[in-house]
Design a protein around this motif. Structure first.
Motif, PDB file in Angstrom:
ATOM      1  N   MET A   1       0.831  -1.189   0.000  1.00 35.11           N
ATOM      2  CA  MET A   1       0.000   0.000   0.000  1.00 35.11           C
ATOM      3  C   MET A   1       0.867   1.241   0.000  1.00 35.11           C
ATOM      4  O   MET A   1       1.954   1.259   0.570  1.00 35.11           O
ATOM      5  CB  MET A   1      -0.890   0.037   1.240  1.00 35.11           C
ATOM      6  N   GLY A   2       0.347   2.291  -0.633  1.00 37.05           N
ATOM      7  CA  GLY A   2       1.090   3.536  -0.661  1.00 37.05           C
ATOM      8  C   GLY A   2       0.164   4.713  -0.843  1.00 37.05           C
ATOM      9  O   GLY A   2      -1.069   4.597  -0.765  1.00 37.05           O
ATOM     10  N   LEU A   3       0.758   5.855  -1.123  1.00 34.88           N
ATOM     11  CA  LEU A   3      -0.022   7.076  -1.250  1.00 34.88           C
ATOM     12  C   LEU A   3      -0.960   7.041  -2.452  1.00 34.88           C
ATOM     13  O   LEU A   3      -1.963   7.764  -2.484  1.00 34.88           O
ATOM     14  CB  LEU A   3       0.911   8.278  -1.328  1.00 34.88           C
ATOM     15  N   ASP A   5      -2.866   4.537  -3.253  1.00 32.70           N
ATOM     16  CA  ASP A   5      -4.107   3.978  -2.723  1.00 32.70           C
ATOM     17  C   ASP A   5      -4.884   5.027  -1.937  1.00 32.70           C
ATOM     18  O   ASP A   5      -6.113   5.113  -2.019  1.00 32.70           O
ATOM     19  CB  ASP A   5      -3.802   2.778  -1.821  1.00 32.70           C
ATOM     20  N   ALA A  49       2.151  -1.206   4.957  1.00 35.12           N
ATOM     21  CA  ALA A  49       2.244   0.229   4.692  1.00 35.12           C
ATOM     22  C   ALA A  49       2.971   0.899   5.837  1.00 35.12           C
ATOM     23  O   ALA A  49       3.106   0.349   6.943  1.00 35.12           O
ATOM     24  CB  ALA A  49       0.856   0.832   4.538  1.00 35.12           C
ATOM     25  N   SER A  50       3.408   2.116   5.575  1.00 29.35           N
ATOM     26  CA  SER A  50       4.032   2.917   6.617  1.00 29.35           C
ATOM     27  C   SER A  50       2.966   3.388   7.607  1.00 29.35           C
ATOM     28  O   SER A  50       1.757   3.356   7.330  1.00 29.35           O
ATOM     29  CB  SER A  50       4.708   4.135   5.990  1.00 29.35           C
ATOM     30  N   VAL A  53       0.817   6.126   6.058  1.00 30.50           N
ATOM     31  CA  VAL A  53      -0.216   5.681   5.130  1.00 30.50           C
ATOM     32  C   VAL A  53      -1.359   5.017   5.891  1.00 30.50           C
ATOM     33  O   VAL A  53      -2.537   5.235   5.594  1.00 30.50           O
ATOM     34  CB  VAL A  53       0.373   4.734   4.074  1.00 30.50           C
ATOM     35  N   ARG A  54      -1.017   4.216   6.899  1.00 27.02           N
ATOM     36  CA  ARG A  54      -2.076   3.575   7.686  1.00 27.02           C
ATOM     37  C   ARG A  54      -2.965   4.622   8.352  1.00 27.02           C
ATOM     38  O   ARG A  54      -4.188   4.488   8.401  1.00 27.02           O
ATOM     39  CB  ARG A  54      -1.470   2.648   8.741  1.00 27.02           C
TER      40      ARG A  54
END
Length: 305
Positions: A1-3, A5, A49-50, A53-54
């Motif tokens: 997942m990232g930005l 998303d 994810a980071s 992001v979470r």
């Protein structure tokens, strides 16, 4: 997942908010928002994810849950609304996003108001007004103050209503409209302040002042065509203020400008209440008979009071 998303879901949130502003809290909007909550949470469960992001994903999930809460409240689906509220509170807490917490508590006050729990509504508004985001952004502070005015009006505290409206105006005058903010608060401007003030003044029976606020709000809303739902509700409130001042012809002419295909949810209930009040005040007037016939034709039940 990232930005990416996050950006995709953020675009979906904007779409949900835009639909609400045009049509109000339909069942379809509630269901769609609830589905998007599940999408955001599925990303949390099935990806890595980071922390940043979470947090953003939890904030978006909270925003979707809040949209479902508002739609259910608007449609008087209160059992569902309370379920959405509990979920939104949890998700906003997990997000650690002050705007998400603000959104949830503001809507909680609206739900409690519809349930007739006016002390609880005021308590939720107090929680909302105490959040740190109000100190950082006067626009949030303004909305918190004017929402509080509505709850003070329900408790017939005129002094507190006028004080809260004054604080709201002072804060709005200091707000920078160009700052980036969540899409759900972008409706709020001078017309938004006037709408909440108008609601408070109607509750207090201040008909002349309410009419003036309504005209001012409509002048601003002419420049914001996307806020159709708010324009219709201001129009209904204007008609009610005119009716209570004895201007029956003006009132029925005003309310007849609202398209019948928008007579659902809270808009429909407000029109039904106007219809009942018109019949109570002027049961034999030609304007009342004409309006009742028009309302019945478009699905609003009428009865002699």
């Amino acid at each position: 997942m990232g930005l990416a998303d996050v950006a995709r879901l953020a675009a979906k949130l904007t779409e949900v908010v835009d639909v609400d502003h045009r049509h109000g809290g339909t069942q379809a909007l509630e269901n769609g928002a609830a589905h998007l909550v599940r999408q955001a949470l599925d990303l949390q469960q099935h990806g890595s994810a980071s922390t940043r992001v979470r947090g953003k994903l939890y904030a978006l999930a909270a925003a979707f849950a809040s949209s479902a809460l508002w739609a259910a409240t608007d449609g008087h689906r209160f059992t569902a609304a309370e379920q959405h509220l509990h979920q939104a509170v949890t998700l906003a807490g997990l997000s650690a996003d002050p705007a998400a917490r603000y959104h949830v508590w503001g809507l909680a006050g609206g739900l409690y108001r519809q349930l007739g729990r006016h002390t609880d509504a005021l308590a939720a508004a107090d929680v909302n007004r105490a959040l740190s985001i109000n100190r950082r952004d006067p626009l949030f502070a303004s909305l918190a103050h004017v929402s509080t005015a509505v709850h003070h009006a329900d408790l017939t505290d005129r002094t507190a209503v006028l004080r809260s409206i004054g604080h709201a105006q002072d804060s709005l005058d200091r707000a920078d409209p160009s700052l980036p903010r969540p899409p759900w608060i972008r409706f709020y401007d001078q017309a938004g302040l006037d709408l909440f003030s108008l609601m408070s003044l109607l509750t207090l029976g201040q008909w002349t002042q309410a009419e003036a606020r309504a005209h001012h709000a409509l002048a601003v809303l002419r420049h914001r065509p996307g806020l159709a739902r708010n324009r219709y509700r201001v129009t209904i409130h204007l008609a009610r203020a005119q009716l209570e001042q004895g201007a029956l012809e003006a009132a029925t002419t005003t309310i007849a400008t609202i398209p019948p295909n928008t007579w659902h949810g809270r808009t429909g209930r407000l029109i039904a209440a106007f219809t009942t009040r018109t019949t109570a005040l002027s049961p034999d007037a030609a304007e009342t008979r004409a309006w009742n016939a028009y309302a019945r034709h478009h699905g609003i039940p009428t009865r002699r009071v």
